[in-house]
Scaffold this active site. Structure first.
Site, PDB file in Angstrom:
ATOM      1  N   ASP A 125      -5.623   4.957   4.709  1.00 22.09           N
ATOM      2  CA  ASP A 125      -5.691   3.863   3.755  1.00 22.09           C
ATOM      3  C   ASP A 125      -6.793   4.236   2.749  1.00 22.09           C
ATOM      4  O   ASP A 125      -7.638   5.099   3.040  1.00 22.09           O
ATOM      5  CB  ASP A 125      -6.038   2.572   4.513  1.00 22.09           C
ATOM      6  CG  ASP A 125      -6.295   1.416   3.588  1.00 22.09           C
ATOM      7  OD1 ASP A 125      -5.435   1.168   2.722  1.00 22.09           O
ATOM      8  OD2 ASP A 125      -7.363   0.775   3.714  1.00 22.09           O
ATOM      9  N   LEU A 126      -6.795   3.621   1.584  1.00 24.99           N
ATOM     10  CA  LEU A 126      -7.789   3.985   0.565  1.00 24.99           C
ATOM     11  C   LEU A 126      -8.956   2.994   0.526  1.00 24.99           C
ATOM     12  O   LEU A 126     -10.088   3.325   0.892  1.00 24.99           O
ATOM     13  CB  LEU A 126      -7.097   4.050  -0.807  1.00 24.99           C
ATOM     14  CG  LEU A 126      -7.999   4.375  -1.993  1.00 24.99           C
ATOM     15  CD1 LEU A 126      -8.568   5.779  -1.898  1.00 24.99           C
ATOM     16  CD2 LEU A 126      -7.220   4.236  -3.306  1.00 24.99           C
ATOM     17  N   ASP A 127      -8.637   1.758   0.107  1.00 26.78           N
ATOM     18  CA  ASP A 127      -9.691   0.754  -0.082  1.00 26.78           C
ATOM     19  C   ASP A 127     -10.314   0.401   1.266  1.00 26.78           C
ATOM     20  O   ASP A 127      -9.622  -0.067   2.175  1.00 26.78           O
ATOM     21  CB  ASP A 127      -9.093  -0.514  -0.713  1.00 26.78           C
ATOM     22  CG  ASP A 127      -8.534  -0.249  -2.106  1.00 26.78           C
ATOM     23  OD1 ASP A 127      -9.218   0.379  -2.914  1.00 26.78           O
ATOM     24  OD2 ASP A 127      -7.394  -0.678  -2.374  1.00 26.78           O
TER      25      ASP A 127
ATOM     26  N   THR B 129     -13.894  -0.589  -2.518  1.00 27.40           N
ATOM     27  CA  THR B 129     -13.465  -1.296  -3.725  1.00 27.40           C
ATOM     28  C   THR B 129     -13.369  -2.804  -3.501  1.00 27.40           C
ATOM     29  O   THR B 129     -13.145  -3.547  -4.457  1.00 27.40           O
ATOM     30  CB  THR B 129     -12.081  -0.788  -4.172  1.00 27.40           C
ATOM     31  OG1 THR B 129     -11.289  -0.650  -3.008  1.00 27.40           O
ATOM     32  CG2 THR B 129     -12.161   0.517  -4.917  1.00 27.40           C
TER      33      THR B 129
ATOM     34  N   LYS C 120      -7.831  -8.282   2.269  1.00 24.52           N
ATOM     35  CA  LYS C 120      -7.942  -6.842   2.549  1.00 24.52           C
ATOM     36  C   LYS C 120      -6.623  -6.293   3.079  1.00 24.52           C
ATOM     37  O   LYS C 120      -6.045  -6.850   4.024  1.00 24.52           O
ATOM     38  CB  LYS C 120      -9.063  -6.581   3.549  1.00 24.52           C
ATOM     39  CG  LYS C 120     -10.428  -6.716   2.913  1.00 24.52           C
ATOM     40  CD  LYS C 120     -11.529  -6.237   3.822  1.00 24.52           C
ATOM     41  CE  LYS C 120     -12.868  -6.346   3.103  1.00 24.52           C
ATOM     42  NZ  LYS C 120     -14.005  -6.107   4.002  1.00 24.52           N
TER      43      LYS C 120
ATOM     44  N   SER D  31      -1.538   3.618   1.025  1.00 25.03           N
ATOM     45  CA  SER D  31      -2.309   2.497   0.464  1.00 25.03           C
ATOM     46  C   SER D  31      -1.392   1.451  -0.157  1.00 25.03           C
ATOM     47  O   SER D  31      -0.363   1.785  -0.739  1.00 25.03           O
ATOM     48  CB  SER D  31      -3.255   3.027  -0.618  1.00 25.03           C
ATOM     49  OG  SER D  31      -3.795   1.977  -1.376  1.00 25.03           O
ATOM     50  N   ALA D  32      -1.802   0.190  -0.076  1.00 23.61           N
ATOM     51  CA  ALA D  32      -1.049  -0.893  -0.712  1.00 23.61           C
ATOM     52  C   ALA D  32      -1.330  -0.971  -2.210  1.00 23.61           C
ATOM     53  O   ALA D  32      -0.628  -1.665  -2.946  1.00 23.61           O
ATOM     54  CB  ALA D  32      -1.443  -2.226  -0.067  1.00 23.61           C
TER      55      ALA D  32
ATOM     56  N   LYS E 193       1.967  -4.347   3.943  1.00 25.39           N
ATOM     57  CA  LYS E 193       1.440  -4.312   5.302  1.00 25.39           C
ATOM     58  C   LYS E 193       1.312  -5.777   5.780  1.00 25.39           C
ATOM     59  O   LYS E 193       0.927  -6.613   4.971  1.00 25.39           O
ATOM     60  CB  LYS E 193       0.052  -3.654   5.335  1.00 25.39           C
ATOM     61  CG  LYS E 193       0.056  -2.190   4.864  1.00 25.39           C
ATOM     62  CD  LYS E 193      -1.369  -1.666   4.713  1.00 25.39           C
ATOM     63  CE  LYS E 193      -1.379  -0.266   4.104  1.00 25.39           C
ATOM     64  NZ  LYS E 193      -2.727   0.243   3.835  1.00 25.39           N
TER      65      LYS E 193
ATOM     66  N   GLU F 213      -7.436   2.891   9.140  1.00 23.38           N
ATOM     67  CA  GLU F 213      -7.271   1.601   8.468  1.00 23.38           C
ATOM     68  C   GLU F 213      -8.475   0.693   8.655  1.00 23.38           C
ATOM     69  O   GLU F 213      -9.042   0.631   9.737  1.00 23.38           O
ATOM     70  CB  GLU F 213      -6.069   0.857   9.081  1.00 23.38           C
ATOM     71  CG  GLU F 213      -4.844   0.810   8.239  1.00 23.38           C
ATOM     72  CD  GLU F 213      -4.973   0.055   6.932  1.00 23.38           C
ATOM     73  OE1 GLU F 213      -5.967  -0.667   6.738  1.00 23.38           O
ATOM     74  OE2 GLU F 213      -4.083   0.206   6.088  1.00 23.38           O
ATOM     75  N   ASP F 214      -8.838  -0.054   7.603  1.00 19.48           N
ATOM     76  CA  ASP F 214      -9.944  -1.014   7.741  1.00 19.48           C
ATOM     77  C   ASP F 214      -9.446  -2.456   7.808  1.00 19.48           C
ATOM     78  O   ASP F 214     -10.249  -3.362   8.031  1.00 19.48           O
ATOM     79  CB  ASP F 214     -10.917  -0.899   6.556  1.00 19.48           C
ATOM     80  CG  ASP F 214     -10.297  -1.433   5.275  1.00 19.48           C
ATOM     81  OD1 ASP F 214      -9.171  -1.008   4.929  1.00 19.48           O
ATOM     82  OD2 ASP F 214     -10.918  -2.290   4.627  1.00 19.48           O
TER      83      ASP F 214
HETATM   84  C1  BG6 Z   1      -5.354  -2.830  -0.842  1.00 18.23           C
HETATM   85  C2  BG6 Z   1      -6.582  -3.712  -0.853  1.00 18.23           C
HETATM   86  O1  BG6 Z   1      -5.727  -1.505  -0.579  1.00 18.23           O
HETATM   87  O2  BG6 Z   1      -4.694  -2.878  -2.086  1.00 18.23           O
HETATM   88  C3  BG6 Z   1      -6.190  -5.125  -1.230  1.00 18.23           C
HETATM   89  O3  BG6 Z   1      -7.178  -3.719   0.431  1.00 18.23           O
HETATM   90  C4  BG6 Z   1      -5.465  -5.116  -2.570  1.00 18.23           C
HETATM   91  O4  BG6 Z   1      -7.339  -5.931  -1.301  1.00 18.23           O
HETATM   92  C5  BG6 Z   1      -4.258  -4.181  -2.471  1.00 18.23           C
HETATM   93  O5  BG6 Z   1      -5.021  -6.428  -2.898  1.00 18.23           O
HETATM   94  C6  BG6 Z   1      -3.486  -4.085  -3.781  1.00 18.23           C
HETATM   95  O6  BG6 Z   1      -4.311  -3.445  -4.719  1.00 18.23           O
HETATM   96  P1  BG6 Z   1      -3.988  -3.292  -6.267  1.00 18.23           P
HETATM   97  O7  BG6 Z   1      -4.971  -2.234  -6.696  1.00 18.23           O
HETATM   98  O8  BG6 Z   1      -2.568  -2.817  -6.387  1.00 18.23           O
HETATM   99  O9  BG6 Z   1      -4.185  -4.612  -6.902  1.00 18.23           O
HETATM  100 MG    MG Z   2      -8.064  -1.021   3.216  1.00 16.36          MG
END
Ligand code: BG6
Ligand code: MG
Length: 221
Positions: A8-10, A16, A44, A113-114, A144, A168-169
């Site tokens: 996962d990224l964030d 972020t 998150k 990542s989402a 997710k 994953e966090d």
């Molecule tokens: C996830 C974050 O990685 O991405 C979420 O944990 C965020 O908080 C989601 O809403 C979507 O991100 P973005 O950058 O497409 O708005």
């Molecule tokens: Mg995350």
């Protein structure tokens, strides 16, 4: 090696969440919704539009689909301004070393990542080239805890799901890994994250060998 790590990224590679919070808070303030950092925890790992729905739900505010699109865009424009300044200094402790070491051991590396901003962020951090596959919010239609993002990542790596280990966090992300029949290392607080095979506070707290032991163990929680 026919093994893969899916990150996962964030919250795993870069923090972020604080910028997401600032941008959502600004939107919430405009709508007179009392949105706190505790509320932000619910966002998150959750997609942008689902995050907006949660925010509107907190305030008991109803919006049409077209209004929601505009609100999500406003939030994202503010968020993009905030993350414009990201550099390699914002990579979380140990993350780059861990990914590089895994790669040197011939473990395949994917992003799961989402976020629709994931590639922008990877480029800002200067680590885009470390990934063999990059699946983000632009490639999936189900958020997710649906396993779609991790299934697509494994497919892009050309690996069976059970050969992949997820990092994953977010609770929603750990559940997505479970739903993909993948083992998972939680990044964060083990009092909060449930269902991962192991929880560590960051990638600086685990070695690639320890992660491989988790992947190769037979216990699937
Ligand atoms: C996830 C974050 O990685 O991405 C979420 O944990 C965020 O908080 C989601 O809403 C979507 O991100 P973005 O950058 O497409 O708005
Ligand atoms: Mg995350």
């Amino acid at each position: 090696m026919n093994k893969g790590f899916i990150f996962d990224l964030d919250g795993v590679i870069v923090d972020t969440a604080k910028y997401h919070y600032i941008a959502w808070k600004k939107l919430a303030d405009e709508m007179a919704i009392d949105f706190t950092e505790e509320h932000n925890e619910q966002l998150k790992g959750v997609s942008r539009l689902r995050s907006l729905d949660i925010l509107l739900g907190i305030g008991g505010v109803k919006k049409s689909e077209s209004e929601k699109q505009l609100l999500a865009k406003r939030k994202n424009d503010w968020y993009l301004t905030l993350i414009e300044q990201l550099t390699s200094k914002d990579i979380l402790p140990g993350a780059e070393r861990f990914i590089k070491e895994a790669s040197q051991k011939s473990i395949k590396i994917a992003l799961g990542s989402a976020s629709k901003n994931a590639l922008f962020i990877l480029n800002k951090l200067g680590i885009d080239s470390l990934f063999d596959a990059r699946i983000d919010g632009t490639h999936v239609s189900k958020a997710k805890p649906d396993p779609e993002v991790f299934l697509k990542a494994a497919e892009s790596l050309g690996l069976p799901n059970e050969n992949c280990l997820v990092f994953e966090d977010a609770q929603a992300g750990i559940e997505a890994a479970q739903n993909a029949n993948m083992k998972c290392i939680g990044i964060g607080n083990n009092q909060v994250l449930k269902g991962a095979q192991l929880v560590v506070s960051g990638l600086d707290q685990i070695t690639v060998s320890q992660a491989m032991e988790v992947l190769n163990s037979n216990i699937l929680k």
